[in-house]
Write a protein that holds these residues in place. Structure first.
Motif, PDB file in Angstrom:
ATOM      1  N   ALA A  88       0.849  -1.190   0.000  1.00  0.00           N
ATOM      2  CA  ALA A  88       0.000   0.000   0.000  1.00  0.00           C
ATOM      3  C   ALA A  88       0.886   1.243   0.000  1.00  0.00           C
ATOM      4  O   ALA A  88       1.874   1.305   0.732  1.00  0.00           O
ATOM      5  CB  ALA A  88      -0.909   0.014   1.222  1.00  0.00           C
ATOM      6  N   PRO A  89       0.566   2.253  -0.803  1.00  0.00           N
ATOM      7  CA  PRO A  89       1.373   3.479  -0.776  1.00  0.00           C
ATOM      8  C   PRO A  89       1.178   4.216   0.535  1.00  0.00           C
ATOM      9  O   PRO A  89       0.097   4.202   1.127  1.00  0.00           O
ATOM     10  CB  PRO A  89       0.824   4.285  -1.962  1.00  0.00           C
ATOM     11  CG  PRO A  89      -0.580   3.788  -2.149  1.00  0.00           C
ATOM     12  CD  PRO A  89      -0.558   2.348  -1.750  1.00  0.00           C
ATOM     13  N   ARG A  90       2.231   4.874   1.015  1.00  0.00           N
ATOM     14  CA  ARG A  90       2.165   5.595   2.290  1.00  0.00           C
ATOM     15  C   ARG A  90       3.168   6.741   2.262  1.00  0.00           C
ATOM     16  O   ARG A  90       3.923   6.913   1.309  1.00  0.00           O
ATOM     17  CB  ARG A  90       2.460   4.675   3.465  1.00  0.00           C
ATOM     18  CG  ARG A  90       3.883   4.147   3.494  1.00  0.00           C
ATOM     19  CD  ARG A  90       4.194   3.351   4.755  1.00  0.00           C
ATOM     20  NE  ARG A  90       5.593   2.952   4.821  1.00  0.00           N
ATOM     21  CZ  ARG A  90       6.563   3.690   5.353  1.00  0.00           C
ATOM     22  NH1 ARG A  90       6.274   4.885   5.860  1.00  0.00           N
ATOM     23  NH2 ARG A  90       7.808   3.268   5.370  1.00  0.00           N
ATOM     24  N   SER A 106      -1.433  -3.749  -2.241  1.00  0.00           N
ATOM     25  CA  SER A 106      -1.626  -4.515  -1.003  1.00  0.00           C
ATOM     26  C   SER A 106      -2.666  -5.614  -1.198  1.00  0.00           C
ATOM     27  O   SER A 106      -3.462  -5.596  -2.146  1.00  0.00           O
ATOM     28  CB  SER A 106      -2.053  -3.588   0.132  1.00  0.00           C
ATOM     29  OG  SER A 106      -3.301  -2.993  -0.156  1.00  0.00           O
ATOM     30  N   ASP A 146      10.073  -1.219   1.425  1.00  0.00           N
ATOM     31  CA  ASP A 146       9.504  -0.056   0.759  1.00  0.00           C
ATOM     32  C   ASP A 146      10.548   0.650  -0.103  1.00  0.00           C
ATOM     33  O   ASP A 146      11.683   0.900   0.337  1.00  0.00           O
ATOM     34  CB  ASP A 146       8.948   0.929   1.780  1.00  0.00           C
ATOM     35  CG  ASP A 146       7.571   0.546   2.269  1.00  0.00           C
ATOM     36  OD1 ASP A 146       7.016  -0.443   1.754  1.00  0.00           O
ATOM     37  OD2 ASP A 146       7.047   1.229   3.169  1.00  0.00           O
ATOM     38  N   ASP A 181      -2.235   0.716  -5.654  1.00  0.00           N
ATOM     39  CA  ASP A 181      -2.228   0.040  -4.359  1.00  0.00           C
ATOM     40  C   ASP A 181      -2.028  -1.441  -4.619  1.00  0.00           C
ATOM     41  O   ASP A 181      -2.877  -2.104  -5.222  1.00  0.00           O
ATOM     42  CB  ASP A 181      -3.542   0.289  -3.621  1.00  0.00           C
ATOM     43  CG  ASP A 181      -3.525  -0.230  -2.183  1.00  0.00           C
ATOM     44  OD1 ASP A 181      -2.743  -1.162  -1.898  1.00  0.00           O
ATOM     45  OD2 ASP A 181      -4.291   0.289  -1.362  1.00  0.00           O
ATOM     46  N   ARG A 227       6.364   2.721  -1.191  1.00  0.00           N
ATOM     47  CA  ARG A 227       5.535   1.539  -1.464  1.00  0.00           C
ATOM     48  C   ARG A 227       6.441   0.373  -1.809  1.00  0.00           C
ATOM     49  O   ARG A 227       7.460   0.524  -2.486  1.00  0.00           O
ATOM     50  CB  ARG A 227       4.583   1.809  -2.643  1.00  0.00           C
ATOM     51  CG  ARG A 227       3.576   0.682  -2.903  1.00  0.00           C
ATOM     52  CD  ARG A 227       2.726   0.981  -4.134  1.00  0.00           C
ATOM     53  NE  ARG A 227       3.538   1.098  -5.327  1.00  0.00           N
ATOM     54  CZ  ARG A 227       3.223   1.865  -6.376  1.00  0.00           C
ATOM     55  NH1 ARG A 227       2.115   2.580  -6.366  1.00  0.00           N
ATOM     56  NH2 ARG A 227       4.020   1.914  -7.427  1.00  0.00           N
TER      57      ARG A 227
END
Length: 685
Positions: free
Chosen positions: A18-20, A429, A44, A427, A35
């Motif tokens: 998941a991007p963060r 994830s 990441d 995304d 990500r």
């Protein structure tokens, strides 16, 4: 472990991929983020999305830069624990002032990379294991910390080597005050504002790994309630070795909860007294170090942590601050001290200016939800921007928005440009396995928020043992419309439990008055509300079997769990208590004293909230769990309670986990859930 627990562990609770850590750069043209490559990839990488085209580019892959990574340096490992970073690889990054370059540390090595062009990361020679690098305005210089000294590259050491820690936040600021950083570049990229932290007066906390007796013990400075705090100073470090110390009454206001450059000639800093009942916004002259008070917020109990994005100076020079409305009905905004919002909304954050108005995050209808609104700073008029059911968040730059919605359908992120184009950052994830139809209700005359999750195959009329699963402490909201918070509770429900979560008084976002009910005492308010809400739910949902009630939790939730069976065995019949702070005389200053006061002045409060004297009362099954590398709630908390139980002849179970920290990384939490399930099935049969 079953399939769900294995999947949860391998995906870091459905977060890998998941991007963060989003940050806008280059006046909104670039959106930087971290990500990994997929749902089981823990490493990441650093990415950038071009908002003119929507194209994503990976700028830095940690496995290419460090094919054989060693262990994290101790200082970075502790900083990650403070900021709750669990991903491997690039944990964080910082942008240059123009947002076109980024710097990051990777296993003690220092790198920088530019967006556009070749985009090849370049290693910057560092004086030691590098930590918290931050580029200046144009990315031509990078400040970083190595061995507690602040350096600039190119250049060299900029802070003295005087035995203090330079350029990093102390434990209290990073863990409890919301300030994880300790150095800031001036707008012209020449001068640094830096924190100097002297921890010599603090006691040392030690950790030894009994599974590896050949390894030496670790220690670190810890500010225990009632004891000394770190001595924190702020210095302006300039060219030619010039050093100017910012001057304020640090004896009265020892906590620095925020700092930064407002302009080349002004620094804004927020300081608090030890009990956090008085918070001052100060303007500092970087040339002389003199400070001037701009605003003061006071509260007879404590001033809640500042609303993110405040204090801030508006374009016309007026000052935006936060404060409680009269009677504590809402967290509000004020301009030059004049209220801008009232009891109708709970302001949670200010994301900046958009279309000439304040862009805010706030609760409108229910504390489990959050909306994004535009607020006119002159009239107070509100315009919804994202207010459907769910938890909406936003960040903005130069008219470009990143809107995130977490609701019953999962998580969606949308980049919206000023000309109306939209992009969705990929995304990767694992999709959430459950759509959890929790029953959210507010019960009792206090309107306590509750959530009830039943087995997906539940047949009405079938009585279910109850599992109370929650936190219950200040600073954390458990009940939200975000599906990610409910996945593991659905798993517990599917094992045959009615899972109940209760946000008792003291938890945030209902109202300041609701939160402040915990003043000068945790235990009574927490337990009274948990019991009252549980009984109210059982009256509404008759399938809840109150003759079989278990309770589990971690950290403050572990405190709640142990306290429940010790003090109310008539209601709670078995407990699994993880990382419980069993005696707040041994917890940290900034958190504990905010709510309980100083132990020297209120010893009866600390005695009342301690679980140690309750040990002889234990009559229900109790499973105690602690990580032996936990530097937040030291394992001594659990071990002291276990010793008291042993001395009183009270049987209990103790699970001590070598090498495990407060965050329980690497699938530890799922392994514990499997063990707890066996415990509750046996004890609630």
């Amino acid at each position: 472990m079953d399939d769900f627990l294995r999947l949860s562990a391998s995906t870091a609770r459905f977060t890998h991929g998941a991007p963060r850590a989003f940050s806008f750069g280059d006046d909104g043209r670039l959106l930087w983020f971290l990500r990994s490559t997929g749902s089981t990839d823990a490493f990441d990488s650093l990415w950038v999305l071009d908002t003119t085209t929507g194209a994503e580019t990976r700028l830095a892959d940690p496995r290419e830069l460090c094919p054989e990574p060693g262990p994290l340096p101790e200082a970075e490992r502790r900083l990650r624990e403070r900021t709750r970073l669990v991903a491997a690889g690039i944990g964080s990054y910082a942008l240059s002032g123009d947002g076109r370059r980024a710097a990051f540390a990777l296993y003690g090595r220092l790198f920088e990379v530019a967006a556009g062009g070749a985009g090849t990361p370049k290693e910057i020679p560092a004086a030691g294991p590098a930590l918290d690098p931050r580029p200046n305005a144009d990315g031509s210089r990078t400040a970083y910390v190595a061995d507690d000294i602040l350096y600039v590259a190119p250049g060299g050491r900029i802070s003295p080597a005087d035995g203090a820690r330079w350029g990093l936040a102390e434990f209290a600021a990073a863990e409890e005050l919301g300030r994880p950083r300790g150095h800031w570049w001036s707008p012209d990229g020449v001068t640094l504002l830096a924190a100097r932290v002297d921890e010599s007066a603090l006691q040392r906390r030690w950790f030894a790994d009994p599974a590896h007796p050949e390894r030496p013990a670790e220690d670190f400075a810890y500010p225990e309630a009632g004891g000394p705090n770190a001595d924190v100073q702020l210095w302006v470090l300039g060219e030619g070795g010039t050093r100017i110390r910012l001057d304020w009454d640090a004896d009265t206001y020892p906590y620095v909860s925020d700092a930064g450059w407002e302009s080349q000639t002004e620094i804004l800093l927020t300081v608090q007294d030890r009990l956090q009942q008085n918070v001052l916004l100060l303007s500092a002259d970087p040339a002389t170090g003199r400070t001037e008070e701009l605003s003061r917020t006071t509260h007879p109990q404590w001033v809640d942590p500042l609303v993110p994005g405040t204090p801030a100076r508006l374009a016309d020079g007026r000052m935006l601050t936060c404060a409680d409305t009269p009677g504590g009905a809402a967290r509000a905004l004020a301009v030059d001290g004049a209220p801008l919002t009232g009891d109708e909304i709970q302001v949670r954050g200010v994301a900046g200016i958009h279309e000439g108005r304040l862009l805010i995050e706030a609760g409108l209808r229910d504390p489990s939800e959050q909306q994004v609104l535009l607020l006119d700073p002159d009239t107070g008029e509100l315009t919804p921007l994202a207010d459907g059911p769910g938890v909406h968040t936003v960040s903005a730059s130069a008219g470009t928005l990143l809107l995130t919605t977490a609701d019953a359908d999962g998580v969606r992120r949308t980049v919206r440009t000023p000309d109306g184009r939209e992009f969705t950052p990929a995304d990767l994830s694992e999709p959430l396995p459950y759509r959890v139809d929790a029953v959210l209700e507010r019960v009792t005359d206090r309107g306590i928020p509750t959530a009830l999750v039943l087995p997906r195959d539940h047949v009405p009329g079938r009585r279910l043992p109850v599992l109370v699963d929650g936190y219950g402490g200040p600073g954390m909201q458990d009940i939200t419309a975000d599906q990610r918070r409910r996945q593991h509770r659905q798993w517990w429900a599917d094992q045959g439990f009615a899972v109940v979560t209760i946000d008792n008084r003291g938890t945030p976002y209902v109202s300041p008055a609701y939160t402040h009910a915990m003043y000068r005492g945790f235990s009574e308010v927490t337990l009274d509300d948990q019991v009252a809400a549980l009984h109210a739910l059982a009256a509404r949902h008759t399938d809840l079997d109150l003759d079989r009630v278990g309770v589990r939790g971690w950290s403050y939730g572990g405190y709640l769990s142990a306290m429940a069976v010790l003090r109310r065995p008539d209601v709670f019949h078995a407990a699994a208590a993880g990382a419980a702070p069993t005696d707040f005389r041994h917890y940290d200053t900034a958190y504990t004293e905010r709510y309980l006061g100083l132990p020297q002045e209120h010893p009866e409060v600390y005695e009342r909230d301690s679980l140690i004297p309750d040990a002889p009362k234990l009559s229900r099954p109790l499973l105690l769990i602690t990580g032996l590398a936990d530097d937040n709630v030291h394992p001594s908390h659990t071990l002291r309670l276990s010793q008291a139980l042993t001395d009183a002849g009270r049987p209990h179970q103790l699970l001590a986990l070598p090498g495990v920290t407060h965050m329980t990384p690497g699938g530890t939490r799922e392994k514990l859930m499997a063990l707890e399930l066996e415990f509750f099935r046996r004890e609630l049969a």
